[in-house]
Scaffold this motif. Sequence first.
Motif, PDB file in Angstrom:
ATOM      1  N   ILE A   1      -4.809   6.879   0.857  1.00 19.15           N
ATOM      2  CA  ILE A   1      -3.746   7.319  -0.053  1.00 19.15           C
ATOM      3  C   ILE A   1      -4.318   8.199  -1.159  1.00 19.15           C
ATOM      4  CG2 ILE A   1      -2.146   6.469  -1.814  1.00 19.15           C
ATOM      5  CD1 ILE A   1      -1.449   4.200   0.071  1.00 19.15           C
ATOM      6  N   LYS A   2      -5.514   7.848  -1.639  1.00 21.34           N
ATOM      7  CA  LYS A   2      -6.150   8.720  -2.642  1.00 21.34           C
ATOM      8  C   LYS A   2      -6.447  10.091  -2.034  1.00 21.34           C
ATOM      9  CE  LYS A   2      -8.275   4.905  -5.193  1.00 21.34           C
ATOM     10  NZ  LYS A   2      -9.552   4.234  -5.547  1.00 21.34           N
ATOM     11  N   LYS A   3      -6.836  10.093  -0.762  1.00 25.14           N
ATOM     12  CA  LYS A   3      -7.111  11.357  -0.086  1.00 25.14           C
ATOM     13  C   LYS A   3      -5.858  12.201   0.052  1.00 25.14           C
ATOM     14  CE  LYS A   3      -9.655  14.303   2.139  1.00 25.14           C
ATOM     15  NZ  LYS A   3     -10.686  15.099   1.424  1.00 25.14           N
TER      16      LYS A   3
ATOM     17  N   PRO B   1      -1.403  20.103   5.224  1.00 25.11           N
ATOM     18  CA  PRO B   1      -2.768  19.928   4.701  1.00 25.11           C
ATOM     19  C   PRO B   1      -3.009  18.571   4.048  1.00 25.11           C
ATOM     20  CG  PRO B   1      -1.492  21.400   3.295  1.00 25.11           C
ATOM     21  CD  PRO B   1      -0.670  21.155   4.513  1.00 25.11           C
ATOM     22  N   TYR B   2      -1.945  17.856   3.692  1.00 25.35           N
ATOM     23  CA  TYR B   2      -2.101  16.501   3.165  1.00 25.35           C
ATOM     24  C   TYR B   2      -2.006  15.531   4.343  1.00 25.35           C
ATOM     25  CZ  TYR B   2      -1.132  18.794  -1.289  1.00 25.35           C
ATOM     26  OH  TYR B   2      -1.164  19.630  -2.376  1.00 25.35           O
TER      27      TYR B   2
ATOM     28  N   ALA C   1       0.825  -1.208   0.000  1.00 27.33           N
ATOM     29  CA  ALA C   1       0.000   0.000   0.000  1.00 27.33           C
ATOM     30  C   ALA C   1       0.859   1.258   0.000  1.00 27.33           C
ATOM     31  CB  ALA C   1      -0.934  -0.011   1.212  1.00 27.33           C
ATOM     32  N   LEU C   2       1.927   1.254   0.776  1.00 28.34           N
ATOM     33  CA  LEU C   2       2.795   2.432   0.832  1.00 28.34           C
ATOM     34  C   LEU C   2       3.443   2.718  -0.516  1.00 28.34           C
ATOM     35  CD1 LEU C   2       4.591   2.084   4.289  1.00 28.34           C
ATOM     36  CD2 LEU C   2       3.004   3.882   3.598  1.00 28.34           C
ATOM     37  N   ARG C   3       3.728   1.657  -1.269  1.00 28.77           N
ATOM     38  CA  ARG C   3       4.362   1.856  -2.569  1.00 28.77           C
ATOM     39  C   ARG C   3       3.461   2.628  -3.525  1.00 28.77           C
ATOM     40  NH1 ARG C   3       6.817  -3.361  -1.850  1.00 28.77           N
ATOM     41  NH2 ARG C   3       5.180  -4.409  -3.019  1.00 28.77           N
ATOM     42  N   LYS C   4       2.165   2.610  -3.235  1.00 29.53           N
ATOM     43  CA  LYS C   4       1.246   3.349  -4.105  1.00 29.53           C
ATOM     44  C   LYS C   4       1.491   4.850  -4.037  1.00 29.53           C
ATOM     45  CE  LYS C   4      -2.346  -0.173  -3.692  1.00 29.53           C
ATOM     46  NZ  LYS C   4      -3.726  -0.476  -3.232  1.00 29.53           N
ATOM     47  N   LEU C   5       2.168   5.297  -3.005  1.00 23.21           N
ATOM     48  CA  LEU C   5       2.476   6.723  -2.921  1.00 23.21           C
ATOM     49  C   LEU C   5       3.471   7.149  -3.991  1.00 23.21           C
ATOM     50  CD1 LEU C   5       2.703   7.305   0.929  1.00 23.21           C
ATOM     51  CD2 LEU C   5       0.996   8.226  -0.621  1.00 23.21           C
ATOM     52  N   ARG C   6       4.063   6.164  -4.672  1.00 21.56           N
ATOM     53  CA  ARG C   6       4.994   6.515  -5.736  1.00 21.56           C
ATOM     54  C   ARG C   6       4.296   7.188  -6.905  1.00 21.56           C
ATOM     55  NH1 ARG C   6       8.198   0.969  -6.579  1.00 21.56           N
ATOM     56  NH2 ARG C   6       6.053   0.235  -6.497  1.00 21.56           N
ATOM     57  N   GLN C   7       2.984   7.104  -6.934  1.00 23.10           N
ATOM     58  CA  GLN C   7       2.263   7.774  -8.010  1.00 23.10           C
ATOM     59  C   GLN C   7       2.435   9.289  -7.943  1.00 23.10           C
ATOM     60  OE1 GLN C   7      -2.148   7.768  -7.382  1.00 23.10           O
ATOM     61  NE2 GLN C   7      -1.612   6.514  -5.638  1.00 23.10           N
ATOM     62  N   PHE C   8       2.941   9.774  -6.798  1.00 23.60           N
ATOM     63  CA  PHE C   8       3.185  11.205  -6.679  1.00 23.60           C
ATOM     64  C   PHE C   8       4.547  11.607  -7.218  1.00 23.60           C
ATOM     65  CE2 PHE C   8      -0.573  11.463  -4.429  1.00 23.60           C
ATOM     66  CZ  PHE C   8      -0.578  10.665  -3.300  1.00 23.60           C
TER      67      PHE C   8
END
Length: 402
Positions: free
Chosen positions: A395-397, A352-353, A189-196
Amino acid sequence: MYTNFFYALRREGIPVSITEWMTLMEALSVGLAESSLSGFYYLARAILVKSESHFDQYDLAFQTYFQGMETPEQLLDQVSQWMENPLPPKMFSEEERNELLKKLGLPDWESLKAALEERLRTQDGAHHGGGNWIGTGGTSPFGHSGFHPGGVRIGGESYGQSAVKVATERNYRDYRSDETLGVRQFEVALRKLRQFSTRLDGVKDQLDLEDTIDETCKNAGRLKLVWTRPRKNSVKVIVLMDVGGSMTPYANICSQLFSAVHKSSHFKDLKFYYFHNCLYDLLYLDASNNPKKAVKTEDILRSLNSDYKVIIIGDAAMAPSELMMSDGNIYWGIGNEEPGITWLERVAKKFPYNVWLNPLPEKYWERVHGSQTLKIVRDMFPMFELTLEGLDRAIKKLMVRK
């Protein structure tokens, strides 16, 4: 074919589309399941299930639909009779018959029965392992829990794993979207933050394959290489984890999350701090909440940029005084001049994130002891369950400001 299985999958919440279902039908028509229920199990899962978080629902649907499709005793008797004389004698000579049996790999039924009778006469006790006696494990043709390509299972459970048996075991229950996370799931799940990730300034030394194909096509097929800057992850994360007290039942998962977060190597920066029930003047560097191993919350707010994404993990359930009053910190000898809610508001404003992950199932949020403070915290931070589905939503949030 298997239309009701399609609806069984949909009832379990698996988003199976008609296109995927028709792909499965096409795969079956060309024999990719190899006329095997086990083959169908894996083939259908590979085509119809798009996320490992649905593996357990798939197993449940499979178990429900195919339950009972095991060889009936009457059929076993028929097979036994057929094996004694599987081929019509008039069609083949004895030599041809024996040669065909050998090619088919069928066991010599009479020899098996004779060998079993001999074992029963001579064996005088339990036996485990080995390749001869009736027992468990090993490679004997008689017994269970071992392996023999043409043996007879006596007692115990099959270890050959027919498809229904595999499904019944529910090996993927830990991947469900409504199950609490473990180390591997949290890492994924944390790896999904790579989309940023973003392309930063630098030398264009990485081949852009898609643009190269496009430009080559535009260039009448003559190769035209397109280079780009490498992608680098600019994501910076702060993880704040509640420990002790009402979080004690979740100590194991907190330990797992700690391991998963620290295994994450794809963030530009990662900060990890602990607190108890609520944020106050200090944040701790380990789960002991030792004041000698702490940093001032004020220093963190002042020194870090607002582009950090904050993930807070806790049940938010505490006495109202801990959240709303000065000196609400319950640790002996450690006071706080400003109430915890003030510090939470500062964190929410500075970063804010932000999201809050709660290990407590959402259905209990309004009636758990401490629901009053939990509601107040929910009004400040977007709160999600600490499950795969909850973390995906969190993560989408984090992609947008509150």
